[in-house]
Design an enzyme around this catalytic site. Structure first.
Site, PDB file in Angstrom:
ATOM      1  N   HIS A   1      38.595   4.886 -24.365  1.00  0.00           N
ATOM      2  CA  HIS A   1      38.391   5.118 -25.796  1.00  0.00           C
ATOM      3  C   HIS A   1      39.240   4.175 -26.669  1.00  0.00           C
ATOM      4  O   HIS A   1      38.745   3.552 -27.599  1.00  0.00           O
ATOM      5  CB  HIS A   1      38.752   6.555 -26.164  1.00  0.00           C
TER       6      HIS A   1
ATOM      7  N   ASP B   1      30.771   5.666 -24.000  1.00  0.00           N
ATOM      8  CA  ASP B   1      32.133   5.996 -24.411  1.00  0.00           C
ATOM      9  C   ASP B   1      31.997   6.720 -25.746  1.00  0.00           C
ATOM     10  O   ASP B   1      31.549   6.128 -26.733  1.00  0.00           O
ATOM     11  CB  ASP B   1      32.936   4.697 -24.589  1.00  0.00           C
ATOM     12  N   HIS B   2      32.371   7.997 -25.761  1.00  0.00           N
ATOM     13  CA  HIS B   2      32.005   8.758 -26.962  1.00  0.00           C
ATOM     14  C   HIS B   2      32.767   8.297 -28.207  1.00  0.00           C
ATOM     15  O   HIS B   2      32.328   8.542 -29.322  1.00  0.00           O
ATOM     16  CB  HIS B   2      32.100  10.271 -26.726  1.00  0.00           C
TER      17      HIS B   2
HETATM   18  C1  BG6 Z   1      37.879  12.933 -23.633  1.00  0.00           C
HETATM   19  C2  BG6 Z   1      39.108  13.165 -22.820  1.00  0.00           C
HETATM   20  O1  BG6 Z   1      37.183  11.806 -23.181  1.00  0.00           O
HETATM   21  O2  BG6 Z   1      38.254  12.749 -24.983  1.00  0.00           O
HETATM   22  C3  BG6 Z   1      39.850  14.387 -23.327  1.00  0.00           C
HETATM   23  O3  BG6 Z   1      38.741  13.365 -21.462  1.00  0.00           O
HETATM   24  C4  BG6 Z   1      40.152  14.259 -24.792  1.00  0.00           C
HETATM   25  O4  BG6 Z   1      41.039  14.604 -22.594  1.00  0.00           O
HETATM   26  C5  BG6 Z   1      38.889  13.874 -25.554  1.00  0.00           C
HETATM   27  O5  BG6 Z   1      40.620  15.514 -25.241  1.00  0.00           O
HETATM   28  C6  BG6 Z   1      39.217  13.544 -26.983  1.00  0.00           C
HETATM   29  O6  BG6 Z   1      38.024  13.393 -27.690  1.00  0.00           O
HETATM   30  P1  BG6 Z   1      37.956  13.674 -29.233  1.00  0.00           P
HETATM   31  O7  BG6 Z   1      36.570  13.302 -29.606  1.00  0.00           O
HETATM   32  O8  BG6 Z   1      38.265  15.127 -29.416  1.00  0.00           O
HETATM   33  O9  BG6 Z   1      39.002  12.798 -29.843  1.00  0.00           O
END
Ligand code: BG6
Length: 450
Positions: free
Chosen positions: A248, A185-186
């Site tokens: 997230h 999960d990034h």
């Molecule tokens: C992704 C989603 O996991 O996270 C996207 O699929 C979203 O829709 C993105 O834009 C948001 O990531 P970050 O790191 O830009 O907040």
């Protein structure tokens, strides 16, 4: 870096959005920091036809665009791109896995990799199971009795519901051992999310306040100014709840609400996080309206610029009812958080881009000052800015200098950008590196993995 980290990273879905926006910029950043192994290759695959050279050129351009690189930071793009290869590939065609196997073997012998491969699934989620099965059929998941390693990285959405998530899990576990599977999960790779742990557990002053006696409510927000861009085909099947909230934002909630683990390792952190999730009060179907709202963006102007409505976006059904905005109120039924509402919300095409956690503390128990004196003060807030303008802000009430006793809100503000050595690594740098290192001890592998 040790030789047994030498590897080929195979990216399935190499012509897609994630690859150009996040994966390649992160790999290049790791390369610049000399964190990639001595010998490595990145093999992109997707249905689009590219030669190795055309792919290298495209990726160099993508990195400049999406990493926003200054000229001086572009110097290593050329040598980095020599590590890139490309193979046109249809993930549903079993025979294409033979070509993949041959290609891997050629690159492997040329670069003396030693059989270590990472499979990064950056495709449509509908392909996750079949890619894993087909890799298994061609024995591409084999670890040669420990002589080499193979790892697979999967991101959300992990299924659409409990049943499909369990099926996907079972499909993966039929082919790969649990320790080969990296469900990432990034958000957990973001420096500022990791810092919530440091804030909570390396400072003695917060823990006594971090509970229902002092906290009134918590807001967790991820507002995006961009729309769905080229991802309408994927997004229209999932929407805000599955795209952002169930992964997230729940992981962020987990780091805010978690009990202090006894050890800072994957198992302890995962076990404590699971307890938080198990304590979330289920919302009965008939109560959903009381606890959740959702919406969809329509055509409008943002800062003078016309933006399309969601239903006009490419690959979105013209009568789509998919939510691009979702907000939900959750309660965590345990001793620490009983009756403290957690408001979680996210949306696309909103006027501002901001991801943050706001801990709203309770009002003082006794009002020493008059309403007029307090007109410009609010109860204390601790704001953890995940992005942009990463930092931490504590809002306090102070006396406005001069006559009278007006209380004014002031902020004690820490900004990462003010650190002299403020390089904030992108989340994917951390996550890819952990996978290369086979680092199962990191707590940032989400609950469910070990
Ligand atoms: C992704 C989603 O996991 O996270 C996207 O699929 C979203 O829709 C993105 O834009 C948001 O990531 P970050 O790191 O830009 O907040």
């Amino acid at each position: 870096m040790a030789d047994n980290n030498n590897c080929i990273i195979v990216i399935f879905g190499a012509s897609g959005d994630l690859t150009k926006r996040k994966l390649m910029p992160a790999l290049y950043a790791l390369y610049r920091q000399k964190l990639l192994p001595d010998s490595f290759a990145i093999l992109g695959t997707s249905r689009s036809p590219y030669s190795d050279n055309a792919f290298r050129k495209k990726i160099r351009e993508d990195i400049v665009t999406y990493a926003g690189l200054k000229k001086s930071d572009q110097k290593l793009l050329e040598p980095f791109s020599k590590h890139l290869y490309y193979q046109a590939f249809d993930a549903t065609q079993l025979k294409h896995y033979d070509d993949l196997k041959n290609r891997l073997s050629d690159i492997d012998s040329k670069l003396k990799i030693g059989g270590n491969y990472i499979y990064y699934l950056s495709t449509s989620p509908s392909l996750y199971s079949s890619i894993a099965k087909n890799l298994g059929k061609k024995r591409l998941q084999n670890e040669d009795n420990g002589a080499s390693w193979k790892r697979i990285i999967i991101e959300k959405p992990f299924g659409r519901d409990l049943e499909s998530a369990q099926k996907l899990n079972a499909d993966l576990q039929r082919i790969f051992d649990e320790d080969q599977i990296y469900r990432i999960d990034h958000y957990l790779g973001k420096e500022t999310v990791q810092d919530i742990f440091a804030l909570r557990f390396s400072n003695g002053i917060f823990e006594p306040l971090w509970n229902r006696n002092y906290v009134d409510h918590v807001e967790i927000t991820a507002a995006e100014s961009i729309g769905v861009e080229n991802r309408g085909g994927y997004y229209d099947h999932y929407g805000a709840m599955r795209d952002m909230i169930q992964n997230h934002l729940l992981q962020v909630l987990g780091t805010i609400a978690i009990e202090p683990p006894s050890f800072f390792n994957a198992t302890s952190v995962r076990n404590e996080t699971v307890k938080v999730f198990q304590s979330i009060r289920p919302i009965k179907p008939e109560d959903v309206e009381k606890y959740a709202v959702q919406g969809q963006y329509i055509e409008s102007k943002i800062r003078g610029k016309k933006v399309l409505g969601y239903r006009q976006e490419k690959d979105v059904a013209p009568d789509s009812r998919t939510a691009t905005y979702a907000a939900v109120k959750l309660y965590i039924d345990n001793w620490r958080w009983g009756d403290v509402p957690f408001y979680i919300r996210t949306g696309k095409c909103l006027p501002t881009r901001v991801s943050e956690v706001v801990i709203h503390f309770k009002k003082t128990p006794h009002h020493l000052f008059s309403q007029a004196e307090l007109a410009h003060a609010t109860p204390n807030q601790l704001i953890i800015r995940i992005q942009p303008d990463e930092g931490i802000l504590l809002k306090l009430g102070m006396k406005k200098p001069g006559a009278g006793f007006d209380i004014k809100e002031v902020g004690m503000d820490f900004r990462y950008s003010e650190l002299t050595d403020a390089y904030i690594p992108e989340a994917y740098e951390r996550l890819i590196l952990d996978c290369i290192l086979g680092d199962a001890t990191t707590p940032w592998r989400p609950a469910g993995s070990s």
